[in-house]
Write an enzyme that holds these catalytic residues in place. Structure first.
Site, PDB file in Angstrom:
ATOM      1  N   ARG A 173      55.985  63.957  42.828  1.00 42.06           N
ATOM      2  CA  ARG A 173      54.935  62.890  41.893  1.00 42.06           C
ATOM      3  C   ARG A 173      55.926  61.527  42.311  1.00 42.06           C
ATOM      4  O   ARG A 173      56.401  60.689  41.475  1.00 42.06           O
ATOM      5  CB  ARG A 173      56.010  63.566  40.775  1.00 42.06           C
ATOM      6  CG  ARG A 173      55.682  64.846  39.966  1.00 42.06           C
ATOM      7  CD  ARG A 173      54.305  65.290  39.360  1.00 42.06           C
ATOM      8  NE  ARG A 173      53.819  66.451  39.072  1.00 42.06           N
ATOM      9  CZ  ARG A 173      53.182  67.789  40.108  1.00 42.06           C
ATOM     10  NH1 ARG A 173      53.389  67.457  41.520  1.00 42.06           N
ATOM     11  NH2 ARG A 173      53.066  68.513  39.524  1.00 42.06           N
ATOM     12  N   SER A 223      53.397  66.854  31.100  1.00 39.38           N
ATOM     13  CA  SER A 223      55.318  67.943  31.292  1.00 39.38           C
ATOM     14  C   SER A 223      55.642  66.073  31.163  1.00 39.38           C
ATOM     15  O   SER A 223      55.728  65.479  32.187  1.00 39.38           O
ATOM     16  CB  SER A 223      55.706  67.844  32.315  1.00 39.38           C
ATOM     17  OG  SER A 223      55.141  69.565  32.728  1.00 39.38           O
ATOM     18  N   GLU A 313      58.859  62.039  34.282  1.00 39.68           N
ATOM     19  CA  GLU A 313      57.919  62.245  35.106  1.00 39.68           C
ATOM     20  C   GLU A 313      56.595  61.043  34.622  1.00 39.68           C
ATOM     21  O   GLU A 313      55.900  60.705  34.887  1.00 39.68           O
ATOM     22  CB  GLU A 313      57.322  63.373  35.279  1.00 39.68           C
ATOM     23  CG  GLU A 313      55.662  64.029  35.926  1.00 39.68           C
ATOM     24  CD  GLU A 313      55.616  65.532  35.799  1.00 39.68           C
ATOM     25  OE1 GLU A 313      56.304  66.152  35.871  1.00 39.68           O
ATOM     26  OE2 GLU A 313      54.302  65.636  36.112  1.00 39.68           O
TER      27      GLU A 313
HETATM   28  C1  LIG Z   1      47.513  66.958  28.757  1.00 46.86           C
HETATM   29  C2  LIG Z   1      47.818  66.538  30.689  1.00 46.86           C
HETATM   30  C3  LIG Z   1      48.080  67.095  30.921  1.00 46.86           C
HETATM   31  C4  LIG Z   1      48.742  67.337  32.750  1.00 46.86           C
HETATM   32  N1  LIG Z   1      48.511  67.946  33.677  1.00 46.86           N
HETATM   33  C5  LIG Z   1      49.692  67.281  34.898  1.00 46.86           C
HETATM   34  C6  LIG Z   1      49.558  68.172  36.515  1.00 46.86           C
HETATM   35  O1  LIG Z   1      49.668  69.396  35.984  1.00 46.86           O
HETATM   36  N2  LIG Z   1      49.995  67.694  37.275  1.00 46.86           N
HETATM   37  C7  LIG Z   1      50.331  66.260  37.330  1.00 46.86           C
HETATM   38  O2  LIG Z   1      50.795  65.707  38.460  1.00 46.86           O
HETATM   39  N3  LIG Z   1      50.246  65.722  36.473  1.00 46.86           N
HETATM   40  C8  LIG Z   1      49.427  66.342  34.694  1.00 46.86           C
HETATM   41  N4  LIG Z   1      49.599  65.264  33.615  1.00 46.86           N
HETATM   42  C9  LIG Z   1      49.828  63.780  34.097  1.00 46.86           C
HETATM   43  C10 LIG Z   1      48.967  62.703  34.255  1.00 46.86           C
HETATM   44  O3  LIG Z   1      47.072  63.441  34.359  1.00 46.86           O
HETATM   45  C11 LIG Z   1      49.001  62.280  35.913  1.00 46.86           C
HETATM   46  O4  LIG Z   1      49.611  62.022  36.603  1.00 46.86           O
HETATM   47  C12 LIG Z   1      47.409  61.815  36.175  1.00 46.86           C
HETATM   48  O5  LIG Z   1      47.555  61.519  37.262  1.00 46.86           O
HETATM   49  C13 LIG Z   1      47.796  59.709  35.889  1.00 46.86           C
HETATM   50  O6  LIG Z   1      46.267  59.441  35.629  1.00 46.86           O
HETATM   51  P1  LIG Z   1      45.675  58.227  35.308  1.00 46.86           P
HETATM   52  O7  LIG Z   1      44.911  57.460  35.698  1.00 46.86           O
HETATM   53  O8  LIG Z   1      45.790  59.242  33.977  1.00 46.86           O
HETATM   54  O9  LIG Z   1      47.316  57.114  35.214  1.00 46.86           O
HETATM   55  P2  LIG Z   1      47.697  56.186  33.780  1.00 46.86           P
HETATM   56  O10 LIG Z   1      48.330  56.854  33.518  1.00 46.86           O
HETATM   57  O11 LIG Z   1      47.199  55.162  33.738  1.00 46.86           O
HETATM   58  O12 LIG Z   1      48.290  55.512  35.084  1.00 46.86           O
HETATM   59  C14 LIG Z   1      50.291  56.023  35.508  1.00 46.86           C
HETATM   60  C15 LIG Z   1      50.699  54.952  36.873  1.00 46.86           C
HETATM   61  O13 LIG Z   1      49.506  54.876  36.815  1.00 46.86           O
HETATM   62  C16 LIG Z   1      49.016  53.717  37.426  1.00 46.86           C
HETATM   63  N5  LIG Z   1      47.737  53.289  38.096  1.00 46.86           N
HETATM   64  C17 LIG Z   1      46.483  54.005  37.869  1.00 46.86           C
HETATM   65  N6  LIG Z   1      45.727  53.661  38.005  1.00 46.86           N
HETATM   66  C18 LIG Z   1      46.185  52.638  39.490  1.00 46.86           C
HETATM   67  C19 LIG Z   1      45.725  51.553  40.814  1.00 46.86           C
HETATM   68  N7  LIG Z   1      44.683  52.430  40.711  1.00 46.86           N
HETATM   69  N8  LIG Z   1      46.464  51.082  41.327  1.00 46.86           N
HETATM   70  C20 LIG Z   1      47.752  51.110  41.325  1.00 46.86           C
HETATM   71  N9  LIG Z   1      48.449  51.983  40.282  1.00 46.86           N
HETATM   72  C21 LIG Z   1      47.633  51.967  39.162  1.00 46.86           C
HETATM   73  C22 LIG Z   1      49.710  52.809  37.137  1.00 46.86           C
HETATM   74  O14 LIG Z   1      49.949  51.448  36.587  1.00 46.86           O
HETATM   75  C23 LIG Z   1      50.647  53.632  35.975  1.00 46.86           C
HETATM   76  O15 LIG Z   1      52.005  53.399  36.207  1.00 46.86           O
HETATM   77  C24 LIG Z   1      49.127  66.336  32.638  1.00 46.86           C
HETATM   78  C25 LIG Z   1      48.892  64.479  31.716  1.00 46.86           C
HETATM   79  C26 LIG Z   1      48.248  65.324  30.446  1.00 46.86           C
HETATM   80  C27 LIG Z   1      48.400  64.858  29.366  1.00 46.86           C
END
Ligand SMILES: Cc1cc2nc3c(=O)[nH]c(=O)nc-3n(C[C@H](O)[C@H](O)[C@H](O)COP(=O)(O)OP(=O)(O)OC[C@H]3O[C@@H](n4cnc5c(N)ncnc54)[C@H](O)[C@@H]3O)c2cc1C
Length: 317
Positions: A173, A223, A313
């Site tokens: 992570r 999480s 996380e």
């Molecule tokens: C129901 C649920 C289940 C989940 N299960 C998992 C799991 O099994 N495993 C896991 O690892 N995660 C899990 N997650 C967490 C999440 O889905 C992941 O971390 C996901 O990859 C985040 O992507 P996002 O586009 O939503 O990022 P965001 O939440 O929009 O951003 C997260 C971070 O990434 C940065 N960011 C986003 N895009 C860019 C870019 N293009 N360039 C630079 N920085 C950027 C943002 O600035 C921020 O700091 C879960 C979340 C939920 C709600």
């Protein structure tokens, strides 16, 4: 920062946009300034303009791993979600796959499964975008987004360039993107040949399992705390953890939180459900201030009992 001046620089700028609906947690205040971006070229253009004018900004994507505060700072909030057609390009012969960062991860996962390419199927059901997944090295059920990653397209504030996967410094992570102010624009993966039917079956099984933990419509950022690496823990603590709980060298933080009795804890509209101790749920209309207070109580309980620090996380902004 004045709206009038900003609108001259960014004609598409909006003001006073509620950010909560753009997050999986449904939490956060009103963004004073707001831009929605649909492709990577436009994203770079906007960032260059913001930098040239010394304007503070924050880029996010799917909003599935974020806790925004109830009162947002005076920044331009940039939501980068690419149009699905911006695309996954796959070259089945060479097994190379390209995806733009703003694309939903689910589209990348689905496209590879359909084309009989193995390596992403265990990521089925993870919300958010490809870029968000690279940022946090998202993973589940033994796969991570960086396993088959070959190179990453970035904007480092000066240039758009491709960097090798080693530059990403991926670990559990974690990635270099958590330390540097770089934009992720895309990635290229080299996947193995698989059988579409088998991959699809695995994907469905995983989604079924995930739906038990994350019921559709649930308001949470996944999480809340990272799991712990067994190798990082003092022997005294490890002795208290049943061997069957340690999977792949990781100790589920949920187990420690369960032992210290956080299930059912509540603060305002925020609570820890009774079926999983490493989840913090918004039951509707919840506030960030309550999330942070509850998270602190959880951390403190683990510290008091095991004398170890657990880390978020989720990204707390
Ligand atoms: C129901 C649920 C289940 C989940 N299960 C998992 C799991 O099994 N495993 C896991 O690892 N995660 C899990 N997650 C967490 C999440 O889905 C992941 O971390 C996901 O990859 C985040 O992507 P996002 O586009 O939503 O990022 P965001 O939440 O929009 O951003 C997260 C971070 O990434 C940065 N960011 C986003 N895009 C860019 C870019 N293009 N360039 C630079 N920085 C950027 C943002 O600035 C921020 O700091 C879960 C979340 C939920 C709600």
């Amino acid at each position: 920062m004045q709206a009038k001046l900003l609108k001259k620089i960014f004609p598409e700028l909006k003001t006073k946009v509620k950010i909560a609906p753009f997050t999986a947690f449904d939490i956060g205040g009103t963004a004073p300034f707001w831009l929605e971006i649909r492709d990577k070229h436009k994203l770079v253009e906007v960032i260059k303009k913001a930098q040239a004018n010394h304007l503070p900004y924050f880029v996010f994507a799917g909003g599935s791993n974020l806790v925004f505060p109830d009162k947002l700072p005076k920044k331009i909030f940039i939501c980068y979600r690419a149009k699905p057609r911006a695309g996954v390009t796959h070259f089945i012969e060479s097994k190379l796959v390209y995806a733009e960062a703003g694309l939903p991860l689910a589209i990348l996962v689905g496209a590879t499964i359909k084309n009989g390419l193995a390596g992403f199927e265990a990521l089925s059901g993870i919300p958010g975008t490809v870029g968000g997944a690279i940022f946090g090295n998202a993973g589940a059920y033994g796969q991570t987004i960086s396993d088959k990653l070959v190179e990453i397209e970035i904007f480092d504030g000066q240039d758009i360039k491709w960097v090798p996967v080693a530059t990403g410094q991926f670990s559990y992570r974690a990635s270099i993107f958590k330390k540097k102010d770089w934009l992720i624009l895309g990635g290229r993966w080299s996947l193995a040949k698989g059988e579409a039917k088998t991959l699809n079956q695995k994907s469905r099984e995983i989604i079924k399992m995930r739906n038990k933990k994350y019921a559709p419509g649930i308001k949470c950022p996944g999480s809340y705390f990272k799991n712990l690496l067994a190798s990082d823990l003092p022997k005294k603590v490890l002795k208290q953890i049943p061997a069957e709980k340690i999977i792949g060298g990781k100790v589920p933080t949920g187990y420690l939180l369960e032992v210290v009795g956080v299930k059912g804890l509540k603060r305002g509209k925020i609570m820890v459900p009774d079926y999983h101790a490493n989840l913090i749920l918004n039951t509707g209309g919840g506030k960030a201030v309550d999330v942070l207070a509850l998270a602190n109580i959880m951390k403190q309980k683990v510290k008091d009992r095991f004398n170890i620090k657990i880390e978020e996380e989720v990204r707390v902004i």
